[in-house]
Design a protein around this motif. Structure first.
Motif: not given
Length: 210
Positions: A118, A125-129, A132-133, A136
């Motif tokens: 990652q 931030e968008e790619q990090v989110r 993370n999604a 999950d």
């Protein structure tokens, strides 16, 4: 700059704190200098990667800090012991610590390989989110990164055991000659496994579909 070019640039920047000090260490020893001299230069480069961002950006780089700590351990061993075998033990100690940390992340939190990939590939931030999604919501991704982390952790641990055994039983000159090839073989197998599962996982398609 293209997305591929930006991704490559981020990967290079993120790997520099690890690759440059370690590469410098092996280069200096390959040129015939002692491990102690190589450790001095490698530690100096590691210190720059830790201190400059901390002073200028008020940011601590964990990877650079880890490499600095390992190099510092090697210098302490060299100064205190005066034994070639003890100095040589720095490398398998490093392997053992890395292997233990990787395996530990499989029991607590997210497996380390997910965080490493990652960090190398997520931009902004968008790619990090999105990553993370994906963690999950995609059970297969979680299983693949868990197995990959176990493979890498096991490879580092196995290399450490082999190198400790070599240091204890073989002449110093033999250990110096065989130490790096043993590590390259062990970690090369782990890398080959990672490339295999990466193709099967197709992480980019999963991120786009998320």
């Amino acid at each position: 700059m293209s997305a591929q070019g930006g991704r490559f640039r981020r990967m290079v920047v993120n790997l520099c704190p690890v690759v440059l000090p370690i590469g410098l260490y092996y280069l200096i020893t390959a040129l015939g200098h002692s491990s102690f001299v190589a450790l001095l230069w490698s530690t100096a480069v590691s210190a720059l990667w830790v201190l400059v961002p901390a002073a200028v950006l008020r940011r601590f780089d964990g990877l650079a800090g880890f490499v600095l700590a390992i190099n510092g351990l090697g210098l302490v061993l060299a100064l205190v012991s005066g034994s070639d075998r003890v100095v040589l033990a720095k490398d398998p100690i490093t392997d053992a610590v890395v292997g233990g940390l990787l395996l530990g992340t499989c029991a607590f939190g997210r497996p380390a390989m997910f965080g490493i990939v990652q960090r190398l590939r997520a931009s902004g931030e968008e790619q990090v989110r999105a990553w993370n999604a994906l963690w999950d919501n995609d059970a297969e991704v979680r299983r693949i990164f868990l197995r990959s982390t176990l493979v890498w952790g096991g490879a580092f641990a196995a290399v450490a055991l082999v190198r400790f055994a070599m240091i204890a039983t073989l002449p110093v000159s033999t250990v110096v000659g065989l130490g790096n090839p043993v590590e390259w073989v062990g970690l090369g197998l782990a890398f080959a496994y990672s490339m295999h599962v990466r193709k099967r996982m197709n992480i980019d398609a999963r991120i786009d579909a998320a």
